[in-house]
Design a protein around this motif. Sequence first.
Motif, PDB file in Angstrom:
ATOM      1  N   LYS A   1       0.848  -1.196   0.000  1.00  0.00           N
ATOM      2  CA  LYS A   1       0.000   0.000   0.000  1.00  0.00           C
ATOM      3  C   LYS A   1       0.881   1.242   0.000  1.00  0.00           C
ATOM      4  O   LYS A   1       0.547   2.257  -0.622  1.00  0.00           O
ATOM      5  CB  LYS A   1      -0.906  -0.049   1.234  1.00  0.00           C
ATOM      6  CG  LYS A   1      -1.926   1.047   1.301  1.00  0.00           C
ATOM      7  CD  LYS A   1      -2.921   0.843   2.433  1.00  0.00           C
ATOM      8  CE  LYS A   1      -2.327   1.153   3.772  1.00  0.00           C
ATOM      9  NZ  LYS A   1      -3.317   1.336   4.837  1.00  0.00           N
ATOM     10  N   GLU A   2       2.014   1.167   0.668  1.00  0.00           N
ATOM     11  CA  GLU A   2       2.951   2.286   0.713  1.00  0.00           C
ATOM     12  C   GLU A   2       3.452   2.648  -0.686  1.00  0.00           C
ATOM     13  O   GLU A   2       3.606   3.818  -1.020  1.00  0.00           O
ATOM     14  CB  GLU A   2       4.123   1.927   1.619  1.00  0.00           C
ATOM     15  CG  GLU A   2       5.104   3.060   1.828  1.00  0.00           C
ATOM     16  CD  GLU A   2       6.210   2.652   2.771  1.00  0.00           C
ATOM     17  OE1 GLU A   2       7.331   2.416   2.282  1.00  0.00           O
ATOM     18  OE2 GLU A   2       5.946   2.564   3.988  1.00  0.00           O
ATOM     19  N   LEU A   3       3.694   1.642  -1.526  1.00  0.00           N
ATOM     20  CA  LEU A   3       4.195   1.916  -2.881  1.00  0.00           C
ATOM     21  C   LEU A   3       3.157   2.591  -3.762  1.00  0.00           C
ATOM     22  O   LEU A   3       3.496   3.442  -4.579  1.00  0.00           O
ATOM     23  CB  LEU A   3       4.707   0.631  -3.534  1.00  0.00           C
ATOM     24  CG  LEU A   3       6.021   0.103  -2.966  1.00  0.00           C
ATOM     25  CD1 LEU A   3       6.408  -1.206  -3.646  1.00  0.00           C
ATOM     26  CD2 LEU A   3       7.137   1.121  -3.102  1.00  0.00           C
ATOM     27  N   ILE A   4       1.896   2.247  -3.600  1.00  0.00           N
ATOM     28  CA  ILE A   4       0.860   2.933  -4.378  1.00  0.00           C
ATOM     29  C   ILE A   4       0.735   4.372  -3.880  1.00  0.00           C
ATOM     30  O   ILE A   4       0.576   5.303  -4.674  1.00  0.00           O
ATOM     31  CB  ILE A   4      -0.503   2.193  -4.382  1.00  0.00           C
ATOM     32  CG1 ILE A   4      -1.523   2.906  -5.290  1.00  0.00           C
ATOM     33  CG2 ILE A   4      -1.099   2.084  -3.010  1.00  0.00           C
ATOM     34  CD1 ILE A   4      -1.186   2.922  -6.731  1.00  0.00           C
ATOM     35  N   LEU A   5       0.826   4.578  -2.572  1.00  0.00           N
ATOM     36  CA  LEU A   5       0.804   5.931  -2.032  1.00  0.00           C
ATOM     37  C   LEU A   5       1.943   6.746  -2.624  1.00  0.00           C
ATOM     38  O   LEU A   5       1.746   7.868  -3.101  1.00  0.00           O
ATOM     39  CB  LEU A   5       0.915   5.913  -0.504  1.00  0.00           C
ATOM     40  CG  LEU A   5       1.056   7.282   0.157  1.00  0.00           C
ATOM     41  CD1 LEU A   5      -0.216   8.095   0.003  1.00  0.00           C
ATOM     42  CD2 LEU A   5       1.430   7.125   1.629  1.00  0.00           C
ATOM     43  N   HIS A   6       3.129   6.168  -2.618  1.00  0.00           N
ATOM     44  CA  HIS A   6       4.297   6.870  -3.151  1.00  0.00           C
ATOM     45  C   HIS A   6       4.108   7.199  -4.629  1.00  0.00           C
ATOM     46  O   HIS A   6       4.405   8.315  -5.062  1.00  0.00           O
ATOM     47  CB  HIS A   6       5.555   6.018  -2.948  1.00  0.00           C
ATOM     48  CG  HIS A   6       6.810   6.763  -3.233  1.00  0.00           C
ATOM     49  ND1 HIS A   6       7.292   7.725  -2.383  1.00  0.00           N
ATOM     50  CD2 HIS A   6       7.654   6.695  -4.272  1.00  0.00           C
ATOM     51  CE1 HIS A   6       8.399   8.224  -2.897  1.00  0.00           C
ATOM     52  NE2 HIS A   6       8.641   7.617  -4.042  1.00  0.00           N
TER      53      HIS A   6
END
Length: 191
Positions: free
Chosen positions: A49-54
């Motif tokens: 989820k962190e990578l999509i946020l980034h």
Amino acid sequence: MEADKIIESIKRSARELFRKYGYNKTSVNELAKRANIAKATFYKYFDSKELILHAILMEYIQENVKDILKKNVGEEDLAVFLGNTILKVSRLTYTVCNEFVGWEFIRESANAQEYLKTLSDDLEFLLLSSFIQNDTIAASISEKKLTFLIKTSKNIVFSFAFTAVTEADVRKNFISFQKEILPYLVHATIH
């Protein structure tokens, strides 16, 4: 669905859900459901989820930095150009982090603080490369001095998020930054 459409659907879903519920309160299950894909399909394209946020934050910031630079490019005075650009990008970054992630979550979560460091480093690289591509700036200011201006400004603005209690505090901090700190940083960068 083809890969590009799936990725765009995931990004659109993430933008909507993160804005509505915040990063912390949005699950991968919800992201997949909103994008009309299986959870496994989500992980095929984004490891976390962190990578999509980034991805969505950097995309949004990059588009807006280009717009800010285009709008300010007509400014004849280099100091005014740099000051206005740094201030607008700083406000943009603060607002985007607040809108998608929420500063309360960032203050309380060690993972969020690590993520903020990554975002901060990527933002620094984006700004530096954008400034260097500007012929006027590249001809007038060394990369070392630009790095100083960007790093220092970025660190000051991110400190707002960790010290401000209310939005009124943030506004006061930005006014102080604009009037009392930024002019000196720009002067040190140009001279």
